[in-house]
Design a protein around this motif. Structure first.
Motif, PDB file in Angstrom:
ATOM      1  N   ALA A 151      30.723 -27.624  18.665  1.00 33.68           N
ATOM      2  CA  ALA A 151      31.742 -28.050  19.385  1.00 33.68           C
ATOM      3  C   ALA A 151      32.309 -27.036  20.052  1.00 33.68           C
ATOM      4  O   ALA A 151      32.525 -27.338  21.331  1.00 33.68           O
ATOM      5  CB  ALA A 151      32.921 -28.828  18.318  1.00 33.68           C
ATOM      6  N   GLY A 152      32.326 -25.573  19.805  1.00 28.73           N
ATOM      7  CA  GLY A 152      33.054 -24.622  20.683  1.00 28.73           C
ATOM      8  C   GLY A 152      31.986 -24.336  21.682  1.00 28.73           C
ATOM      9  O   GLY A 152      32.391 -24.160  23.017  1.00 28.73           O
TER      10      GLY A 152
ATOM     11  N   GLU B  69      32.255 -26.894  24.072  1.00 28.02           N
ATOM     12  CA  GLU B  69      33.340 -27.297  25.024  1.00 28.02           C
ATOM     13  C   GLU B  69      33.593 -26.031  26.130  1.00 28.02           C
ATOM     14  O   GLU B  69      34.159 -26.290  27.162  1.00 28.02           O
ATOM     15  CB  GLU B  69      34.537 -26.686  23.995  1.00 28.02           C
TER      16      GLU B  69
ATOM     17  N   GLU C  37      24.395 -33.732  22.264  1.00 29.06           N
ATOM     18  CA  GLU C  37      25.791 -33.949  22.439  1.00 29.06           C
ATOM     19  C   GLU C  37      25.801 -35.361  23.046  1.00 29.06           C
ATOM     20  O   GLU C  37      26.928 -36.282  22.871  1.00 29.06           O
ATOM     21  CB  GLU C  37      26.533 -32.767  23.439  1.00 29.06           C
TER      22      GLU C  37
ATOM     23  N   PRO D  15      30.198 -27.187  30.368  1.00 27.75           N
ATOM     24  CA  PRO D  15      30.507 -28.412  30.869  1.00 27.75           C
ATOM     25  C   PRO D  15      29.199 -29.222  30.954  1.00 27.75           C
ATOM     26  O   PRO D  15      28.971 -30.322  31.071  1.00 27.75           O
ATOM     27  CB  PRO D  15      31.228 -28.227  32.457  1.00 27.75           C
TER      28      PRO D  15
END
Ligand SMILES: [Zn+2]
Length: 121
Positions: free
Chosen positions: A29-30, A33, A98, A36
């Motif tokens: 997730a990091g 984030e 993702e 992009p």
């Protein structure tokens, strides 16, 4: 390391795995984030327990820096510091997608580009 953490490590391995998965998901997730362009994150699990991760974009190119870390440790192991996580010691690797709406052909292309083209040991 705190006592609580030590006790957690002594519990059933299933629970240990869940903690590892949770950490892995948090890392993914990091990375997403901060990237992009990422459509997925390559996750490489080393035999020694360290992890290597990097985001990939729609063309299968790296979309982030390669990140190395080790669960419940401040740094990666000495071996990884030395060889930077050599491919010969890779236990398993996969892509965490993702964007689930990505079509299969694109997924396959990226997978082949990122993982499939590396030598198999
Ligand atoms: Zn290592």
């Amino acid at each position: 390391m705190s006592i609580k953490r030590k006790m957690q490590r002594q519990k059933a391995s299933k629970e240990d795995r869940q903690i590892t998965m949770k950490n892995e998901m948090a890392m993914i997730a990091g990375i997403v984030e901060g990237s992009p362009d990422a459509v997925g994150v390559v996750v490489i699990r080393m035999e020694c327990g360290c992890r290597k991760m990097a985001a990939v974009d729609i063309k299968g190119e790296a979309a982030s820096k390669v990140i190395m870390y080790r669960d419940q440790a401040e740094s990666i192991c000495d071996q990884c510091k030395e060889d930077n996580g050599a491919f010969i010691r890779v236990k398993e690797q996969f892509i965490h997608w993702e964007k689930e709406d990505l079509d299969d052909a694109t997924k396959e292309m990226i997978h082949n580009k990122v993982i499939g083209t590396q030598p198999v040991h």
